[in-house]
Design an enzyme around this catalytic site. Sequence first.
Site, PDB file in Angstrom:
ATOM      1  N   HIS A   3      -7.528   7.137  -1.888  1.00 37.68           N
ATOM      2  CA  HIS A   3      -6.742   8.379  -1.521  1.00 37.68           C
ATOM      3  C   HIS A   3      -6.554   9.298  -2.819  1.00 37.68           C
ATOM      4  O   HIS A   3      -6.011  10.260  -2.622  1.00 37.68           O
ATOM      5  CB  HIS A   3      -5.245   7.657  -1.116  1.00 37.68           C
ATOM      6  CG  HIS A   3      -4.235   7.540  -2.327  1.00 37.68           C
ATOM      7  ND1 HIS A   3      -3.917   6.130  -2.333  1.00 37.68           N
ATOM      8  CD2 HIS A   3      -3.778   8.263  -2.981  1.00 37.68           C
ATOM      9  CE1 HIS A   3      -3.221   5.985  -3.276  1.00 37.68           C
ATOM     10  NE2 HIS A   3      -2.886   7.363  -3.738  1.00 37.68           N
ATOM     11  N   ASP A   8      -7.901   0.723   0.501  1.00 32.48           N
ATOM     12  CA  ASP A   8      -7.626   1.887  -0.510  1.00 32.48           C
ATOM     13  C   ASP A   8      -8.325   1.658  -1.945  1.00 32.48           C
ATOM     14  O   ASP A   8      -7.543   1.662  -2.763  1.00 32.48           O
ATOM     15  CB  ASP A   8      -6.091   2.259  -0.519  1.00 32.48           C
ATOM     16  CG  ASP A   8      -5.889   3.498  -1.287  1.00 32.48           C
ATOM     17  OD1 ASP A   8      -6.818   4.194  -1.320  1.00 32.48           O
ATOM     18  OD2 ASP A   8      -4.487   3.638  -1.836  1.00 32.48           O
ATOM     19  N   GLY A  64       2.225   9.508  -9.108  1.00 31.78           N
ATOM     20  CA  GLY A  64       1.355   9.816 -10.092  1.00 31.78           C
ATOM     21  C   GLY A  64       0.992   8.613 -10.604  1.00 31.78           C
ATOM     22  O   GLY A  64      -0.130   8.917 -11.519  1.00 31.78           O
ATOM     23  N   SER A  71      -0.845   6.522  -8.964  1.00 32.50           N
ATOM     24  CA  SER A  71      -1.752   6.204  -7.688  1.00 32.50           C
ATOM     25  C   SER A  71      -3.135   5.911  -8.651  1.00 32.50           C
ATOM     26  O   SER A  71      -3.751   6.559  -9.538  1.00 32.50           O
ATOM     27  CB  SER A  71      -1.881   7.118  -6.671  1.00 32.50           C
ATOM     28  OG  SER A  71      -0.982   6.826  -6.184  1.00 32.50           O
TER      29      SER A  71
END
Length: 426
Positions: free
Chosen positions: A224, A271, A366, A368
């Site tokens: 993502h 992900d 932030g 991620s």
Amino acid sequence: MQFQEKNPNTQWPNECMRIRCMGHELSLAECKIHYQEPVAEDTAVAVAKCYKETPGECKKFICANGKCLINGKPCNGVDDCGDNSDEMCCQKCRGQAFLCKSGVCIPRYTIKDGIRDCLGGEDEQDEKNGTKTKQTEKLFFDPMSEIRKIRTSTEDQLQCGVPNKEYVYKQEDDTTSHSRRKRLVGGEEALPTQIQWQVAIQDEGTIHCGGAYLGGCWVLTAAHCVRPKPKSFRIKFSLWKKHRKQSTTDSIPVKNIIIHHEYNAQNYANDIALVQLEELNLSDKCMQDNPAVRAVCVPWSTQQFQPNDTCTISGWGRDREGKSAAILKWANVTIISDCQNYYKDRFLPGMECAGDLEGKVDSCQGDSGGPLVCTDASGLSYVWGIVSWGDKCGEPNHPGVYTKVAHYFDWIRFNTGWPAVTKFNQ
């Protein structure tokens, strides 16, 4: 079948080699072969045990290969099944066998023999009880020495999981709702070159995500965090202050972005993404040698680290008040089991929970794509997880959810093209 008597008409040698096999070898060359020993009157020259299927229902342990374990006992460090299934999933071991953190029992004589038999390498560390390990007896031929040579040769070419502690930071480095929120709360500020595999992913000039450097020209991050437009991204290495580079900071353009083919943006399944860096002109390297940059290892087994193990997260994410960190932060978190209890059917295969159930430490928006790094008993660090998502950042009973990297080992190896991406995956 067991030979106990010697035929008097047979000319027996005065000395014989003693061979010790565990049962999983494919040839005698893989067994331990000791120096010759004298053959006495009562010496058993050869012993072979053959498995014969027992009729009827097995009332004892059934091996994974279908064998009914009648004579041997599970979790004693001896591979009685032939596929080692009787030594797996053990809570404790019988006798003198050694219990690995992954639940596997191994023989006591394998402790500190120079080969990692446990996934985390704890069998090669000093024992806490201070007992001395048995001295290895002199061997005529020891195949383990060949294994050590092969591993040493391969590992010399694979550098990961060990930060460069010889590099000394220089002062001048500092002069130059129900919605899913990508989730560091409660962390500490890192030193300028402390987390050497941490990278920042810059998208159109702005940093929203982190990543982990795997070595070569590869970076691992969350799906993502990226999109299939390589020219829009740059990867920043050895970045400490989010908006200010230091003397060791490198900014590398991106050549290719590989997003997992089954990534689902709705539920964050799979992900995970790989970022391939642009090579330097007339070179197969993507950056000049940098003393403040080191790669992290990729785990190859989902059993390498277990619930309650302590690992480290890092990033420039928001704090409890929603303010974005200007300086790279880090925090210790604990791997949490039974995450379905907290997220029900939203917790999917390939996900891992970590944090603090009291809500004191968590990764927040932030962070991620940043790494969840676990270190094994031998001191090697592995990127165990990638910051993915979570609810109610930093609140009790809402641990952070990470992409479990070991679950995607084959996918990583297939796409990077490396025959081995960890030190001990030979």
